[in-house]
Design a protein around this motif. Structure first.
Motif: not given
Length: 197
Positions: A52-53, A59-61, A188-189
């Protein structure tokens, strides 16, 4: 003699739709399998905090990227299914090549707004529910490509950016779209603030 007896039947029999070449069929299946594995590997073992970050509000999680991939599989496959129900248009031509779709869609230098129907809305109660749904949907897509006799090269639908594409190219787009958003969730990661666990 047999050919003479069949001539009247052949004269009135409807022409069967041209099915995919074996090379096209194998290419699509390989692309779908590869993009499926890349996506599943990218989300394996994530904690709720990682899932969920969000680096920022715009920005999408990972969860939102994954939902978008999953919902897109159903919506695009549904469009393909409807596309092949109508009459074929063998005189129509694609605006882009198969290779272009596989390369251009994955390229994230240009960003686009997802249509409302494909935007994440937290449709799935838990990551596993979403994951199971994606696996089932992608298995259905691969089974369709494996067995279909539909004329995927003779049915067309316009993409808002890529323009005229045949139904086979929409299947390739499903795969490259999965890769595009797998790359997005990997971004994202890679964020320095992404939770360690």
């Amino acid at each position: 003699m047999l050919l003479c007896m069949l001539a009247p039947v052949l004269a009135v029999a409807p022409m069967l739709a041209a099915s995919l070449t074996q090379a096209d069929r194998e290419r699509a299946i390989q692309e779908l399998n590869t993009s499926r594995q890349q996506f599943l590997d990218s989300i394996a073992g994530l904690s709720p905090a990682q899932w969920n970050f969000k680096p920022d509000e715009k920005t999408w999680s990972v969860a939102e990227c994954a939902e978008h991939i999953t919902v897109s599989e159903d919506v695009i496959f549904g469009n393909i299914s409807r596309m092949v129900q109508g009459p074929a248009d063998p005189d129509k031509k694609d605006a882009v090549t198969d290779d272009f779709i596989l390369k251009a869609v994955v390229n994230r230098t240009q960003k686009f707004q997802a249509p409302e129907i494909l935007r994440p809305t937290h449709r799935f109660a838990a990551p596993q529910e979403m994951l199971d749904h994606f696996k089932e949907s992608r298995a259905r897509t691969i089974a369709y490509v494996t067995d279909t006799q539909d004329d995927l090269r003779g049915h067309f639908y316009d993409h808002p950016v890529l323009k005229t594409m045949d139904a086979y190219q929409w299947i390739l787009l499903l795969s490259s779209h999965t890769q595009r958003h797998t790359a997005q969730l990997n971004e994202v990661k890679a964020n320095p603030n992404f939770p360690k666990e």
